[in-house]
Design an enzyme around this catalytic site. Structure first.
Site, PDB file in Angstrom:
ATOM      1  N   GLY A  11       0.820  -1.214   0.000  1.00 18.40           N
ATOM      2  CA  GLY A  11       0.000   0.000   0.000  1.00 18.40           C
ATOM      3  C   GLY A  11       0.853   1.262   0.000  1.00 18.40           C
ATOM      4  O   GLY A  11       2.087   1.204  -0.012  1.00 18.40           O
ATOM      5  N   GLN A  12       0.165   2.437   0.047  1.00 17.22           N
ATOM      6  CA  GLN A  12       0.881   3.716  -0.055  1.00 17.22           C
ATOM      7  C   GLN A  12       1.915   3.867   1.060  1.00 17.22           C
ATOM      8  O   GLN A  12       3.067   4.209   0.802  1.00 17.22           O
ATOM      9  CB  GLN A  12      -0.129   4.881   0.031  1.00 17.22           C
ATOM     10  CG  GLN A  12       0.521   6.253  -0.137  1.00 17.22           C
ATOM     11  CD  GLN A  12      -0.353   7.413   0.309  1.00 17.22           C
ATOM     12  OE1 GLN A  12      -1.365   7.231   0.992  1.00 17.22           O
ATOM     13  NE2 GLN A  12       0.040   8.609  -0.058  1.00 17.22           N
ATOM     14  N   TYR A 142     -14.849   3.815   7.712  1.00 21.70           N
ATOM     15  CA  TYR A 142     -13.403   3.868   7.937  1.00 21.70           C
ATOM     16  C   TYR A 142     -13.115   4.436   9.326  1.00 21.70           C
ATOM     17  O   TYR A 142     -12.340   3.877  10.100  1.00 21.70           O
ATOM     18  CB  TYR A 142     -12.773   4.741   6.855  1.00 21.70           C
ATOM     19  CG  TYR A 142     -11.295   4.991   6.982  1.00 21.70           C
ATOM     20  CD1 TYR A 142     -10.816   6.227   7.402  1.00 21.70           C
ATOM     21  CD2 TYR A 142     -10.377   4.002   6.653  1.00 21.70           C
ATOM     22  CE1 TYR A 142      -9.455   6.470   7.486  1.00 21.70           C
ATOM     23  CE2 TYR A 142      -9.008   4.242   6.728  1.00 21.70           C
ATOM     24  CZ  TYR A 142      -8.560   5.485   7.141  1.00 21.70           C
ATOM     25  OH  TYR A 142      -7.206   5.729   7.221  1.00 21.70           O
ATOM     26  N   ILE A 172      -1.626  11.677   3.661  1.00 16.62           N
ATOM     27  CA  ILE A 172      -0.200  11.479   3.419  1.00 16.62           C
ATOM     28  C   ILE A 172       0.088  11.617   1.932  1.00 16.62           C
ATOM     29  O   ILE A 172      -0.572  10.997   1.093  1.00 16.62           O
ATOM     30  CB  ILE A 172       0.266  10.120   3.952  1.00 16.62           C
ATOM     31  CG1 ILE A 172       0.132  10.125   5.479  1.00 16.62           C
ATOM     32  CG2 ILE A 172       1.712   9.835   3.549  1.00 16.62           C
ATOM     33  CD1 ILE A 172       0.414   8.817   6.133  1.00 16.62           C
TER      34      ILE A 172
END
Ligand code: VAH
Length: 320
Positions: A11-12, A142, A172
């Site tokens: 992931g990021q 979330y 981010i």
């Protein structure tokens, strides 16, 4: 020497965190946990990787036993906008996945890093200079998974003595792995579109201020917190941390210092806008600064200069 498992490692955050952890602790000491997406490039070549579906406790346990894991950076999650399309999946990965990690932390005495988020706050939270300890009634799935995760991690620390620590990440911004379906993704997309097309149509409206930070600071925060003296931690899950409060206009104005012809317009995505409206405009991160020395290095000018340089180089090589 630590033996570390990073879940969500493609992931990021996970992709860059895994590489930095390998630099600091040794390539063979950091296992990249992946699920459906195989790692590529440096992530695949510099160290071990294993299939870890965090909703399957046996998957995680097998890797813990095989590599004698003592620390888990648990990044596997479904981001906010996707979570509104797939709330059941967001809960399953976000909460059941974390529960599995915490149960194994009890069995194997693991230290656990949990990435909470500004998403753990909601519209009844004070949205300016948001305190470390305040009301948390998120209105996105979330956010519900993140506030649940914070409480689970604190419970496992208080009830079972597990070394759980976490931060509330803001948006981010990075230039390695694209984010996958977050409300703050615009702040990454705007730089790529500036380089490719000299213009960007933003899904969040003018004046939508959110906390943000550059990826190098986000990586340092996770590792610095996990290396901090536990005796100095009055909080654990999870610390407010931020580097800047930005809206699309602020980012565009900084880009225009490098690209005067850059154009920004809007096509508001109501799902993302509703989520963003429920999140803080700016957080108070004084507890992180006092308890473990949080001190971001990148401001908007430095981040923009680096983003445009790195993405510009990729574009010139035809890599975008
Ligand atoms: C999201 N990038 O937008 C993530 C993050 C604070 C935002 O949690 O869902």
């Amino acid at each position: 020497m630590k033996n570390i498992l990073v879940t969500g490692s493609v992931g990021q955050i996970g992709s860059e965190l895994t590489l930095e952890l390998r630099k600091r602790y040794g390539n063979d000491n950091v296992v990249a946990g992946i699920n459906r997406t195989l790692p590529t490039g440096e992530l695949a070549e510099t160290g071990p990787y294993e299939k870890v579906d965090t909703t399957n406790i046996d998957d995680i346990k097998a890797v813990i036993e095989k590599y004698k894991i003592d620390t888990v950076y648990h990044l596997a999650a479904v981001l906010s906008a996707v979570g509104e399309q797939k709330p059941g999946l967001a809960w399953d990965i976000g909460v059941n996945g974390l529960y599995n990690v915490l149960e194994l932390a009890r069995e194997f005495n693991l230290a656990v890093f949990f990435p909470s988020s500004i998403g753990a706050f909601g519209p009844t939270t004070p949205l300016d200079n948001t305190p470390q300890d305040t009301i948390q009634r998120p209105t996105s799935m979330y956010g519900v998974t993140k506030v649940t995760g914070e409480m689970l991690c604190d419970y496992y620390h208080l009830r079972f003595g597990i070394d759980t620590r976490g931060v509330r990440y803001p948006g981010i911004i990075s230039n390695v792995t694209l984010p996958g379906g977050g409300t703050t993704d615009y702040a990454v997309e705007i730089y790529y579109e500036a380089i490719k097309n000299r213009k960007y149509t933003c899904p969040l409206g003018k004046g939508t201020f959110l906390d943000m930070m550059y990826m190098p600071d986000a990586i340092d925060a996770a590792i610095d917190l996990m290396e901090a003296d536990p005796g100095k931690l009055k909080h654990r899950n999870a610390f407010n941390i931020t580097a800047m409060s930005l809206d699309p206009e602020t980012v565009a104005a900084e880009i225009k210092k490098h690209m005067p012809d850059f154009k920004l317009d809007y096509d508001v995505d109501s799902v993302k806008q509703n989520i963003a409206n429920s999140w803080p405009n700016s957080m108070d991160d004084s507890c992180a600064r006092e308890e473990w020395g949080w001190d971001p290095k990148f401001d908007l000018a430095a981040m923009t200069e680096d983003m445009l340089k790195v993405i510009g180089e990729k574009h010139a090589k035809g890599q975008l």
